[in-house]
Design a protein around this motif. Structure first.
Motif, PDB file in Angstrom:
ATOM      1  N   PRO A  22     -43.287  19.424  -7.132  1.00 11.63           N
ATOM      2  CA  PRO A  22     -43.373  19.024  -8.717  1.00 11.63           C
ATOM      3  C   PRO A  22     -42.374  18.108  -9.057  1.00 11.63           C
ATOM      4  O   PRO A  22     -41.130  18.425  -8.669  1.00 11.63           O
ATOM      5  CB  PRO A  22     -43.280  20.323  -9.428  1.00 11.63           C
ATOM      6  CG  PRO A  22     -43.511  21.482  -8.473  1.00 11.63           C
ATOM      7  CD  PRO A  22     -42.928  20.924  -7.167  1.00 11.63           C
ATOM      8  N   VAL A  23     -42.831  17.040  -9.536  1.00  9.60           N
ATOM      9  CA  VAL A  23     -41.721  16.129 -10.144  1.00  9.60           C
ATOM     10  C   VAL A  23     -42.248  15.491 -11.681  1.00  9.60           C
ATOM     11  O   VAL A  23     -43.157  15.908 -11.993  1.00  9.60           O
ATOM     12  CB  VAL A  23     -41.657  14.548  -9.159  1.00  9.60           C
ATOM     13  CG1 VAL A  23     -40.848  14.973  -7.900  1.00  9.60           C
ATOM     14  CG2 VAL A  23     -42.993  14.163  -9.130  1.00  9.60           C
ATOM     15  N   GLN A  24     -41.285  14.876 -12.360  1.00 10.47           N
ATOM     16  CA  GLN A  24     -41.836  14.327 -13.448  1.00 10.47           C
ATOM     17  C   GLN A  24     -42.380  13.248 -13.468  1.00 10.47           C
ATOM     18  O   GLN A  24     -42.287  12.190 -12.634  1.00 10.47           O
ATOM     19  CB  GLN A  24     -40.357  14.236 -14.445  1.00 10.47           C
ATOM     20  CG  GLN A  24     -40.871  13.544 -16.010  1.00 10.47           C
ATOM     21  CD  GLN A  24     -39.606  13.581 -16.629  1.00 10.47           C
ATOM     22  OE1 GLN A  24     -38.567  13.901 -16.190  1.00 10.47           O
ATOM     23  NE2 GLN A  24     -39.659  12.570 -17.939  1.00 10.47           N
ATOM     24  N   VAL A  25     -43.640  13.079 -14.300  1.00 10.69           N
ATOM     25  CA  VAL A  25     -44.552  11.823 -14.227  1.00 10.69           C
ATOM     26  C   VAL A  25     -44.801  11.430 -15.508  1.00 10.69           C
ATOM     27  O   VAL A  25     -45.411  12.314 -16.471  1.00 10.69           O
ATOM     28  CB  VAL A  25     -45.829  11.905 -13.394  1.00 10.69           C
ATOM     29  CG1 VAL A  25     -46.670  10.637 -13.316  1.00 10.69           C
ATOM     30  CG2 VAL A  25     -45.735  12.535 -12.050  1.00 10.69           C
ATOM     31  N   ASP A  26     -44.478  10.130 -16.096  1.00 12.45           N
ATOM     32  CA  ASP A  26     -44.637   9.728 -17.335  1.00 12.45           C
ATOM     33  C   ASP A  26     -45.756   8.556 -17.138  1.00 12.45           C
ATOM     34  O   ASP A  26     -45.408   7.637 -16.555  1.00 12.45           O
ATOM     35  CB  ASP A  26     -43.294   9.300 -17.903  1.00 12.45           C
ATOM     36  CG  ASP A  26     -42.627  10.405 -18.712  1.00 12.45           C
ATOM     37  OD1 ASP A  26     -43.042  10.984 -19.634  1.00 12.45           O
ATOM     38  OD2 ASP A  26     -41.634  10.789 -18.014  1.00 12.45           O
ATOM     39  N   GLN A  52     -53.490  12.593 -16.570  1.00 10.86           N
ATOM     40  CA  GLN A  52     -52.506  13.373 -17.134  1.00 10.86           C
ATOM     41  C   GLN A  52     -52.958  14.849 -16.665  1.00 10.86           C
ATOM     42  O   GLN A  52     -52.374  15.718 -16.212  1.00 10.86           O
ATOM     43  CB  GLN A  52     -52.165  13.444 -18.697  1.00 10.86           C
ATOM     44  CG  GLN A  52     -51.029  14.272 -19.229  1.00 10.86           C
ATOM     45  CD  GLN A  52     -51.105  14.519 -20.529  1.00 10.86           C
ATOM     46  OE1 GLN A  52     -51.880  13.862 -21.195  1.00 10.86           O
ATOM     47  NE2 GLN A  52     -49.848  15.029 -21.034  1.00 10.86           N
ATOM     48  N   ALA A  53     -54.241  15.212 -17.059  1.00  8.91           N
ATOM     49  CA  ALA A  53     -54.737  16.616 -16.762  1.00  8.91           C
ATOM     50  C   ALA A  53     -54.786  16.665 -15.300  1.00  8.91           C
ATOM     51  O   ALA A  53     -54.446  17.843 -14.746  1.00  8.91           O
ATOM     52  CB  ALA A  53     -56.018  16.860 -17.495  1.00  8.91           C
ATOM     53  N   HIS A  54     -55.230  15.626 -14.474  1.00 10.86           N
ATOM     54  CA  HIS A  54     -55.253  15.977 -12.917  1.00 10.86           C
ATOM     55  C   HIS A  54     -53.849  15.986 -12.383  1.00 10.86           C
ATOM     56  O   HIS A  54     -53.823  17.106 -11.437  1.00 10.86           O
ATOM     57  CB  HIS A  54     -55.803  14.371 -12.264  1.00 10.86           C
ATOM     58  CG  HIS A  54     -56.070  14.409 -11.110  1.00 10.86           C
ATOM     59  ND1 HIS A  54     -57.099  14.822 -10.583  1.00 10.86           N
ATOM     60  CD2 HIS A  54     -55.251  14.002 -10.019  1.00 10.86           C
ATOM     61  CE1 HIS A  54     -57.129  14.578  -9.084  1.00 10.86           C
ATOM     62  NE2 HIS A  54     -55.848  14.099  -8.740  1.00 10.86           N
ATOM     63  N   LEU A  55     -52.910  15.390 -12.761  1.00 12.68           N
ATOM     64  CA  LEU A  55     -51.492  15.626 -12.397  1.00 12.68           C
ATOM     65  C   LEU A  55     -50.891  16.878 -12.662  1.00 12.68           C
ATOM     66  O   LEU A  55     -50.316  17.735 -11.907  1.00 12.68           O
ATOM     67  CB  LEU A  55     -50.541  14.462 -12.825  1.00 12.68           C
ATOM     68  CG  LEU A  55     -50.927  13.174 -12.279  1.00 12.68           C
ATOM     69  CD1 LEU A  55     -49.868  12.067 -12.874  1.00 12.68           C
ATOM     70  CD2 LEU A  55     -50.796  12.962 -10.677  1.00 12.68           C
ATOM     71  N   GLN A  56     -51.350  17.368 -13.984  1.00 12.87           N
ATOM     72  CA  GLN A  56     -50.732  18.702 -14.205  1.00 12.87           C
ATOM     73  C   GLN A  56     -51.556  19.923 -13.602  1.00 12.87           C
ATOM     74  O   GLN A  56     -50.819  20.777 -13.360  1.00 12.87           O
ATOM     75  CB  GLN A  56     -51.010  18.934 -15.747  1.00 12.87           C
ATOM     76  CG  GLN A  56     -50.307  17.930 -16.684  1.00 12.87           C
ATOM     77  CD  GLN A  56     -50.598  18.263 -17.941  1.00 12.87           C
ATOM     78  OE1 GLN A  56     -51.842  18.487 -18.376  1.00 12.87           O
ATOM     79  NE2 GLN A  56     -49.822  18.051 -19.077  1.00 12.87           N
ATOM     80  N   ALA A  57     -52.762  19.637 -13.249  1.00 12.07           N
ATOM     81  CA  ALA A  57     -53.264  20.537 -12.357  1.00 12.07           C
ATOM     82  C   ALA A  57     -52.862  20.759 -10.934  1.00 12.07           C
ATOM     83  O   ALA A  57     -52.856  21.533 -10.279  1.00 12.07           O
ATOM     84  CB  ALA A  57     -54.782  20.330 -12.287  1.00 12.07           C
ATOM     85  N   GLN A  58     -52.106  19.774 -10.500  1.00  9.11           N
ATOM     86  CA  GLN A  58     -51.512  19.514  -9.231  1.00  9.11           C
ATOM     87  C   GLN A  58     -49.829  20.085  -9.478  1.00  9.11           C
ATOM     88  O   GLN A  58     -49.090  20.019  -8.289  1.00  9.11           O
ATOM     89  CB  GLN A  58     -51.594  18.105  -8.710  1.00  9.11           C
ATOM     90  CG  GLN A  58     -52.571  17.528  -8.280  1.00  9.11           C
ATOM     91  CD  GLN A  58     -53.429  18.409  -7.190  1.00  9.11           C
ATOM     92  OE1 GLN A  58     -52.597  18.674  -6.118  1.00  9.11           O
ATOM     93  NE2 GLN A  58     -54.693  18.557  -7.346  1.00  9.11           N
ATOM     94  N   GLY A  59     -49.414  20.529 -10.540  1.00  9.79           N
ATOM     95  CA  GLY A  59     -48.063  21.047 -10.492  1.00  9.79           C
ATOM     96  C   GLY A  59     -47.206  20.152 -11.159  1.00  9.79           C
ATOM     97  O   GLY A  59     -46.119  20.466 -11.337  1.00  9.79           O
ATOM     98  N   MET A  60     -47.438  18.868 -11.522  1.00 13.90           N
ATOM     99  CA  MET A  60     -46.584  17.930 -11.889  1.00 13.90           C
ATOM    100  C   MET A  60     -46.268  18.168 -13.510  1.00 13.90           C
ATOM    101  O   MET A  60     -47.098  18.620 -14.002  1.00 13.90           O
ATOM    102  CB  MET A  60     -47.165  16.429 -11.619  1.00 13.90           C
ATOM    103  CG  MET A  60     -47.652  16.163 -10.467  1.00 13.90           C
ATOM    104  SD  MET A  60     -45.964  16.062  -9.186  1.00 13.90           S
ATOM    105  CE  MET A  60     -46.599  17.361  -8.126  1.00 13.90           C
ATOM    106  N   GLN A  61     -45.042  17.928 -13.629  1.00 11.36           N
ATOM    107  CA  GLN A  61     -44.571  17.777 -15.291  1.00 11.36           C
ATOM    108  C   GLN A  61     -45.139  16.286 -15.702  1.00 11.36           C
ATOM    109  O   GLN A  61     -44.423  15.316 -15.767  1.00 11.36           O
ATOM    110  CB  GLN A  61     -43.083  17.782 -15.312  1.00 11.36           C
ATOM    111  CG  GLN A  61     -42.827  17.706 -16.807  1.00 11.36           C
ATOM    112  CD  GLN A  61     -41.275  17.834 -16.975  1.00 11.36           C
ATOM    113  OE1 GLN A  61     -40.508  18.046 -16.130  1.00 11.36           O
ATOM    114  NE2 GLN A  61     -40.743  17.342 -17.960  1.00 11.36           N
ATOM    115  N   ALA A  62     -46.221  16.261 -16.134  1.00 10.21           N
ATOM    116  CA  ALA A  62     -46.917  15.146 -16.540  1.00 10.21           C
ATOM    117  C   ALA A  62     -47.117  14.865 -17.910  1.00 10.21           C
ATOM    118  O   ALA A  62     -47.597  15.643 -18.671  1.00 10.21           O
ATOM    119  CB  ALA A  62     -48.501  14.910 -15.721  1.00 10.21           C
ATOM    120  N   ASN A  63     -46.641  13.685 -18.574  1.00 11.40           N
ATOM    121  CA  ASN A  63     -46.824  13.339 -19.935  1.00 11.40           C
ATOM    122  C   ASN A  63     -47.428  12.260 -20.264  1.00 11.40           C
ATOM    123  O   ASN A  63     -47.330  11.127 -19.396  1.00 11.40           O
ATOM    124  CB  ASN A  63     -45.153  13.163 -20.391  1.00 11.40           C
ATOM    125  CG  ASN A  63     -44.254  14.446 -19.917  1.00 11.40           C
ATOM    126  OD1 ASN A  63     -44.605  15.712 -20.556  1.00 11.40           O
ATOM    127  ND2 ASN A  63     -43.272  14.117 -19.183  1.00 11.40           N
TER     128      ASN A  63
END
Length: 259
Positions: free
Chosen positions: A180-184, A220-231
């Motif tokens: 998991p990493v931060q994605v903006d 955003q939802a797709h990345l969050q579902a992969q465990g990313m901290q997506a904003n």
């Protein structure tokens, strides 16, 4: 004030990259400076310099850009920022077939080399938090780099990424992410996608654009579902052409730890 240090990279894809390391004068108050790795530095670095933003004093900037006229730069971007074909090699751009595409793996190596050179100049940067930022095709590259997770990047910033590019390719690449990493994600409230490129549309312009904000929310939802901290950061009133300036300033703030 700042120091701009040119870094020499070998050409890739048949063209050179213009690389600069920007270090603020003076020492940071605590710890190493965060690093903002800017794609399209020929446009994005001047935007930051001209802004005079106070965060420039709290961040090291590694700028990777191009030199040449706009047509040359457009072709370089189409090659460097797009995923490879099914065989791992080059293929054509879907909207402008005369453009070569698929050079993102080579571009990842250029970013890796640039980071290593920057850390050689300023060894404290080896301990820094590194953010990677790109807009449009460069935003697509940021997502490709996220899918590979082979660079020492802690924070991914993609502005108006070209998700339409050989859709659903990038979605497929983002199905099995690692740590998991931060994605903006940064997007303009008034952006739209057009089936014709600006070059193909001609002087009459493009019509019947499809709003892209719903797709950015889907990303955003797709990345969050992969465990990313997506904003998702929505830039009010901005169309695709206006996003670059607003998003680049916001990326600087986010790279420096702004909420």
């Amino acid at each position: 004030m700042s120091r701009l240090i040119p870094l020499e990279l070998p050409p890739t894809g048949g063209h050179p990259h213009h690389v600069l390391l920007r270090l603020p004068d003076g020492k940071p108050a605590q710890g190493p400076l965060p690093v903002l790795c800017l794609l399209d530095g020929q446009w994005t670095l001047p935007l930051l310099e001209e802004s005079g933003h106070p965060a420039l004093q709290r961040c090291a900037i590694l700028s990777l850009g191009y030199q040449g006229d706009r047509d040359q730069i457009t072709r370089y971007r189409a090659l460097d920022y797009t995923p490879p074909g099914p065989d791992g090699g080059l293929w054509e751009d879907p909207r402008v077939p005369e453009w070569q595409a698929g050079g993102a793996p080579a571009m990842i190596e250029q970013v890796r080399r640039a980071l290593a050179l920057a850390q050689g100049v300023a060894p404290a940067l080896t301990r820094a938090r590194i953010s990677l930022y790109g807009h449009s095709y460069a935003g697509l590259f940021v997502l490709y780099a996220l899918s590979q997770q082979s660079l020492p990047i802690h924070h991914y910033l993609c502005a108006s990424p070209s998700l339409w590019w050989r859709d659903p390719l990038i979605w497929t690449l983002l199905e099995q992410l690692g740590k998991p990493v931060q994605v903006d994600i940064l997007a303009g409230a008034s952006e739209a996608w057009y089936p014709l490129s600006a070059q193909a549309a001609g002087p009459e312009g493009r019509k019947n654009g499809v709003p892209t904000l719903p797709t950015m929310r889907q990303l955003q939802a797709h990345l969050q579902a992969q465990g990313m901290q997506a904003n998702l950061h929505v830039l009010p009133g901005a169309g695709h052409g206006h996003v670059l300036a607003q998003a680049t300033l916001r990326a600087l703030e986010l790279a420096c730890g702004a909420a």
